[in-house]
Design a protein around this motif. Structure first.
Motif, PDB file in Angstrom:
ATOM      1  N   PHE A   1     -11.388  -4.464  -9.140  1.00 33.91           N
ATOM      2  CA  PHE A   1     -10.208  -4.466  -8.280  1.00 33.91           C
ATOM      3  C   PHE A   1      -9.156  -3.542  -8.861  1.00 33.91           C
ATOM      4  CE2 PHE A   1      -6.101  -5.988  -6.872  1.00 33.91           C
ATOM      5  CZ  PHE A   1      -6.287  -6.374  -5.553  1.00 33.91           C
ATOM      6  N   GLY A   2      -8.767  -2.501  -8.110  1.00 30.53           N
ATOM      7  CA  GLY A   2      -7.678  -1.631  -8.535  1.00 30.53           C
ATOM      8  C   GLY A   2      -8.131  -0.223  -8.875  1.00 30.53           C
ATOM      9  N   SER A   3      -7.300   0.740  -8.547  1.00 30.10           N
ATOM     10  CA  SER A   3      -7.620   2.146  -8.793  1.00 30.10           C
ATOM     11  C   SER A   3      -7.748   2.464 -10.274  1.00 30.10           C
ATOM     12  CB  SER A   3      -6.529   3.028  -8.177  1.00 30.10           C
ATOM     13  OG  SER A   3      -6.560   2.970  -6.781  1.00 30.10           O
ATOM     14  N   GLY A   4      -6.812   1.956 -11.059  1.00 33.92           N
ATOM     15  CA  GLY A   4      -6.874   2.205 -12.497  1.00 33.92           C
ATOM     16  C   GLY A   4      -8.147   1.659 -13.102  1.00 33.92           C
ATOM     17  N   GLN A   5      -8.600   0.520 -12.578  1.00 29.73           N
ATOM     18  CA  GLN A   5      -9.810  -0.109 -13.079  1.00 29.73           C
ATOM     19  C   GLN A   5     -11.047   0.733 -12.753  1.00 29.73           C
ATOM     20  OE1 GLN A   5      -7.184  -1.587 -11.867  1.00 29.73           O
ATOM     21  NE2 GLN A   5      -6.665  -2.936 -13.564  1.00 29.73           N
TER      22      GLN A   5
ATOM     23  N   THR B   1      11.624  11.594  13.819  1.00 32.68           N
ATOM     24  CA  THR B   1      12.594  10.624  13.331  1.00 32.68           C
ATOM     25  C   THR B   1      12.646  10.676  11.816  1.00 32.68           C
ATOM     26  OG1 THR B   1      13.344   8.321  13.560  1.00 32.68           O
ATOM     27  CG2 THR B   1      11.006   8.666  13.064  1.00 32.68           C
ATOM     28  N   ASP B   2      13.704  10.080  11.252  1.00 31.66           N
ATOM     29  CA  ASP B   2      13.848  10.002   9.805  1.00 31.66           C
ATOM     30  C   ASP B   2      13.094   8.790   9.274  1.00 31.66           C
ATOM     31  OD1 ASP B   2      15.422  12.232   9.835  1.00 31.66           O
ATOM     32  OD2 ASP B   2      17.327  11.152   9.668  1.00 31.66           O
ATOM     33  N   ILE B   3      12.498   8.951   8.109  1.00 27.88           N
ATOM     34  CA  ILE B   3      11.682   7.897   7.515  1.00 27.88           C
ATOM     35  C   ILE B   3      12.126   7.625   6.097  1.00 27.88           C
ATOM     36  CG2 ILE B   3       9.336   7.293   6.772  1.00 27.88           C
ATOM     37  CD1 ILE B   3       8.344   9.040   9.107  1.00 27.88           C
ATOM     38  N   ALA B   4      12.231   6.332   5.751  1.00 26.45           N
ATOM     39  CA  ALA B   4      12.501   5.907   4.388  1.00 26.45           C
ATOM     40  C   ALA B   4      11.188   5.428   3.785  1.00 26.45           C
ATOM     41  CB  ALA B   4      13.525   4.771   4.382  1.00 26.45           C
ATOM     42  N   LEU B   5      10.897   5.864   2.564  1.00 27.04           N
ATOM     43  CA  LEU B   5       9.622   5.548   1.922  1.00 27.04           C
ATOM     44  C   LEU B   5       9.868   4.762   0.643  1.00 27.04           C
ATOM     45  CD1 LEU B   5       6.506   6.037   1.842  1.00 27.04           C
ATOM     46  CD2 LEU B   5       6.990   8.088   0.486  1.00 27.04           C
ATOM     47  N   ALA B   6       9.299   3.564   0.568  1.00 26.85           N
ATOM     48  CA  ALA B   6       9.349   2.756  -0.648  1.00 26.85           C
ATOM     49  C   ALA B   6       7.991   2.862  -1.324  1.00 26.85           C
ATOM     50  CB  ALA B   6       9.661   1.304  -0.314  1.00 26.85           C
ATOM     51  N   ALA B   7       7.952   3.279  -2.591  1.00 29.77           N
ATOM     52  CA  ALA B   7       6.674   3.578  -3.237  1.00 29.77           C
ATOM     53  C   ALA B   7       6.518   2.850  -4.568  1.00 29.77           C
ATOM     54  CB  ALA B   7       6.534   5.084  -3.457  1.00 29.77           C
ATOM     55  N   ASN B   8       5.397   2.159  -4.690  1.00 28.52           N
ATOM     56  CA  ASN B   8       5.024   1.567  -5.961  1.00 28.52           C
ATOM     57  C   ASN B   8       4.645   2.697  -6.912  1.00 28.52           C
ATOM     58  OD1 ASN B   8       2.988   0.397  -7.958  1.00 28.52           O
ATOM     59  ND2 ASN B   8       3.702  -1.461  -6.966  1.00 28.52           N
ATOM     60  N   GLN B   9       5.031   2.577  -8.176  1.00 29.14           N
ATOM     61  CA  GLN B   9       4.842   3.676  -9.120  1.00 29.14           C
ATOM     62  C   GLN B   9       3.480   3.671  -9.819  1.00 29.14           C
ATOM     63  OE1 GLN B   9       7.397   6.232  -9.316  1.00 29.14           O
ATOM     64  NE2 GLN B   9       7.609   5.029  -7.447  1.00 29.14           N
ATOM     65  N   THR B  10       2.631   2.706  -9.478  1.00 24.42           N
ATOM     66  CA  THR B  10       1.288   2.705 -10.040  1.00 24.42           C
ATOM     67  C   THR B  10       0.435   3.766  -9.360  1.00 24.42           C
ATOM     68  OG1 THR B  10       0.487   1.092  -8.428  1.00 24.42           O
ATOM     69  CG2 THR B  10       1.423   0.225 -10.477  1.00 24.42           C
ATOM     70  N   GLU B  11      -0.763   3.980  -9.894  1.00 23.27           N
ATOM     71  CA  GLU B  11      -1.699   4.916  -9.282  1.00 23.27           C
ATOM     72  C   GLU B  11      -1.951   4.520  -7.826  1.00 23.27           C
ATOM     73  OE1 GLU B  11      -4.473   6.121 -13.115  1.00 23.27           O
ATOM     74  OE2 GLU B  11      -4.943   4.329 -11.966  1.00 23.27           O
ATOM     75  N   SER B  12      -2.056   3.224  -7.599  1.00 25.96           N
ATOM     76  CA  SER B  12      -2.345   2.734  -6.262  1.00 25.96           C
ATOM     77  C   SER B  12      -1.242   3.107  -5.277  1.00 25.96           C
ATOM     78  CB  SER B  12      -2.514   1.212  -6.299  1.00 25.96           C
ATOM     79  OG  SER B  12      -3.574   0.860  -7.139  1.00 25.96           O
ATOM     80  N   GLY B  13      -0.004   2.798  -5.648  1.00 29.25           N
ATOM     81  CA  GLY B  13       1.110   3.081  -4.759  1.00 29.25           C
ATOM     82  C   GLY B  13       1.323   4.566  -4.526  1.00 29.25           C
ATOM     83  N   GLN B  14       1.180   5.354  -5.573  1.00 27.90           N
ATOM     84  CA  GLN B  14       1.379   6.792  -5.436  1.00 27.90           C
ATOM     85  C   GLN B  14       0.308   7.417  -4.547  1.00 27.90           C
ATOM     86  OE1 GLN B  14       4.202   8.605  -6.546  1.00 27.90           O
ATOM     87  NE2 GLN B  14       4.730   6.437  -6.571  1.00 27.90           N
TER      88      GLN B  14
ATOM     89  N   VAL C   1      12.721   4.227  10.456  1.00 32.04           N
ATOM     90  CA  VAL C   1      11.386   3.818  10.031  1.00 32.04           C
ATOM     91  C   VAL C   1      11.354   3.595   8.524  1.00 32.04           C
ATOM     92  CG1 VAL C   1       8.943   4.479   9.924  1.00 32.04           C
ATOM     93  CG2 VAL C   1      10.325   5.106  11.926  1.00 32.04           C
ATOM     94  N   LEU C   2      10.757   2.481   8.120  1.00 30.47           N
ATOM     95  CA  LEU C   2      10.529   2.190   6.707  1.00 30.47           C
ATOM     96  C   LEU C   2       9.025   2.061   6.489  1.00 30.47           C
ATOM     97  CD1 LEU C   2      11.262   1.314   3.805  1.00 30.47           C
ATOM     98  CD2 LEU C   2      11.551  -1.025   4.687  1.00 30.47           C
ATOM     99  N   VAL C   3       8.498   2.811   5.534  1.00 26.58           N
ATOM    100  CA  VAL C   3       7.080   2.742   5.187  1.00 26.58           C
ATOM    101  C   VAL C   3       6.957   2.209   3.766  1.00 26.58           C
ATOM    102  CG1 VAL C   3       4.973   4.065   4.786  1.00 26.58           C
ATOM    103  CG2 VAL C   3       6.442   4.620   6.734  1.00 26.58           C
ATOM    104  N   ASP C   4       6.160   1.153   3.613  1.00 26.82           N
ATOM    105  CA  ASP C   4       5.908   0.552   2.307  1.00 26.82           C
ATOM    106  C   ASP C   4       4.620   1.129   1.741  1.00 26.82           C
ATOM    107  OD1 ASP C   4       5.471  -1.003   0.094  1.00 26.82           O
ATOM    108  OD2 ASP C   4       5.177  -2.896   1.169  1.00 26.82           O
ATOM    109  N   ALA C   5       4.753   1.999   0.747  1.00 29.35           N
ATOM    110  CA  ALA C   5       3.584   2.539   0.048  1.00 29.35           C
ATOM    111  C   ALA C   5       3.383   1.694  -1.198  1.00 29.35           C
ATOM    112  CB  ALA C   5       3.803   4.011  -0.312  1.00 29.35           C
ATOM    113  N   GLY C   6       2.998   0.454  -0.967  1.00 27.10           N
ATOM    114  CA  GLY C   6       2.933  -0.495  -2.061  1.00 27.10           C
ATOM    115  C   GLY C   6       1.588  -1.169  -2.199  1.00 27.10           C
ATOM    116  N   VAL C   7       1.538  -2.122  -3.124  1.00 31.05           N
ATOM    117  CA  VAL C   7       0.355  -2.944  -3.335  1.00 31.05           C
ATOM    118  C   VAL C   7       0.687  -4.350  -2.866  1.00 31.05           C
ATOM    119  CG1 VAL C   7      -0.465  -1.521  -5.228  1.00 31.05           C
ATOM    120  CG2 VAL C   7       1.008  -3.471  -5.725  1.00 31.05           C
ATOM    121  N   THR C   8      -0.292  -5.225  -2.938  1.00 30.08           N
ATOM    122  CA  THR C   8      -0.150  -6.563  -2.359  1.00 30.08           C
ATOM    123  C   THR C   8       1.112  -7.284  -2.808  1.00 30.08           C
ATOM    124  OG1 THR C   8      -2.558  -6.727  -2.259  1.00 30.08           O
ATOM    125  CG2 THR C   8      -1.321  -8.766  -2.048  1.00 30.08           C
TER     126      THR C   8
END
Length: 426
Positions: free
Chosen positions: A132-136, A196-209, A249-256
């Motif tokens: 489970f997980g990209s780093g793994q 339209t304009d978009i706000a992006l929230a990004a997890n800093q792990t390999e997965s989120g990026q 628009v808000l896009v969540d580039a996150g993990v669970t």
């Protein structure tokens, strides 16, 4: 043979959803140095072990975060897998061979995953691996390819490991970020034809990026514009920063673990984006949306699995059979989306094992990976019209999505469109 690591090559890792380029064709490969589709045991560390017929028990080795914040979700996945394997075993197994899960805790730490996989291969003698997980996946792929132990349906979507030539013994389950984001962007373009304009929230792990990169790639050449990107290291700070942009628009580039946290942070900030897109790994309504209350209302997610708790599927034959089988096997949380996910992964493995047993290579590690590399299957718990599609040239996997939105008042997901076919995206 030892392959140059992905980190050394500077390949950008991804997760739970991503896709870009694959490794260079000039890289040294292990397990199968020939063209895709001609996987061989000749270059394996132990060719005889790769081709030996599996008898008695087929062991599936799991390195998973059994402790820490992801433990509950991953525990449900493993519970679902065990339930589906129990159904297969009760029916006689794979030609008399029973399937067993051997799980080890890596606490979502790639180095521990690497150690676990080596132990699973060398000490426990597993025939198939899962993690489970990209780093793994990034940490274990070199070793498992060199040892020629199939990693089936890894819970990640690193683009490099979708390259069947350079990593023939590795397959991933999660759809690529490129594919998912193409579907998301298609919806956004239809809703906002003038852009339209978009706000992006990004997890800093390999997965989120990986997810963030997939979205950025998908909006190239469109009128959709990211006006601000904020890290999810502090969801409250991210919500405050992104709210100030006034983006619709808000896009969540996150993990669970980000899904609920960001929803609650956005709610506390008083912000109500017109469109809030969650990643496809955020599909459990009970744990990830319902606790957020009105803040989660209308949030969109791309889905490929049927939700057995949704009235939409109350008469669905696949769901009825799943619930009956899960109850018979004592599965703890049959309505939990992670449990369904684990059940489906095991179902796909059973399909691959069964087809391998009937192949010329038989039920062996080599037979299993060859089958997995050419597998076309529609699990009963996949949404109708969405198939699993693999070929030596295209490790697509999940072939489509259906958009759903969360209804806070009804506490359920509601369809927001028809199935979007992504079979042309890789």
């Amino acid at each position: 043979m030892k392959r140059t690591s992905l980190t050394a090559l500077g390949v950008s890792a991804a997760l739970l959803l991503s896709a870009c380029g694959s490794g260079s064709d000039d890289e040294t490969t292990t397990g199968a140095s020939a063209a895709p589709g001609s996987i061989s045991a000749a270059d394996c560390a132990d060719p005889d072990a790769a081709t030996a017929k599996i008898t008695g028990t087929l062991k599936v080795g799991w390195s998973a975060p059994l402790s820490g914040p992801l433990a509950a979700a991953v525990g449900a996945v493993i519970d679902g897998m065990k339930g589906r394997f129990a159904v297969a075993n009760a029916a006689g197994g794979i030609g008399g061979v029973k399937v067993e899960v051997v799980a080890k805790d890596d606490a979502f730490n790639p180095e521990r995953a690497k150690s676990n996989v080596n132990e699973l291969i060398q000490k426990d003698g597993v025939h198939v691996l899962e993690t489970f997980g990209s780093g793994q996946v990034n940490a274990v792929a070199d070793d498992q390819n060199e040892q020629c132990v199939p990693l089936l349906f890894g819970q990640a979507s690193l683009p490099a490991y979708k390259d069947a030539k350079n990593f023939p013994w590795t397959t991933e389950y999660l759809p690529s970020a490129d594919a998912e984001m193409k579907a998301v962007v298609a919806g956004l373009k239809a809703k906002y034809p003038s852009g339209t304009d978009i706000a992006l929230a990004a997890n800093q792990t390999e997965s989120g990026q990986s997810y963030a990169d997939g979205f950025k790639k998908a909006i190239e050449g469109t009128n959709l514009k990211i006006v601000k990107e904020a890290p999810l290291t502090d969801p409250n700070a991210a919500a405050t920063t992104l709210k100030a942009t006034g983006a619709k628009v808000l896009v969540d580039a996150g993990v669970t673990t980000d899904c609920l946290a960001l929803s609650q942070a956005v709610g506390r900030s008083g912000w109500k984006p017109e469109t809030f897109v969650q990643p496809a790994n955020c599909v459990d309504g009970k744990t990830l949306y319902e606790p957020a209350g009105d803040a989660a209302d209308g949030q969109q997610v791309m889905v490929w699995l049927k939700d057995p708790g949704n009235a939409l599927y109350k008469d669905d034959a696949g769901v009825k059979q799943y619930l009956a089988d899960a109850q018979a096997q004592g599965v703890k949380l049959p309505l939990n989306s992670y449990t369904v996910n684990g059940w489906v992964i095991a179902d796909m493995m059973v399909d691959a094992f069964t087809k391998a047993a009937a192949s010329g290579d038989g039920l062996s590690k080599l037979g299993i990976i060859k089958t997995a590399r050419t597998q076309t299957y529609q699990p009963p718990m996949f949404i109708d019209g969405i198939k699993w599609q693999m070929s030596p040239e295209n490790s697509l996997g999940i072939g489509g999505f259906r958009p759903f939105t969360w209804s806070a008042s009804k506490k359920t997901f509601e369809p927001a469109g028809d199935v979007i076919d992504i079979s042309g995206a890789n």
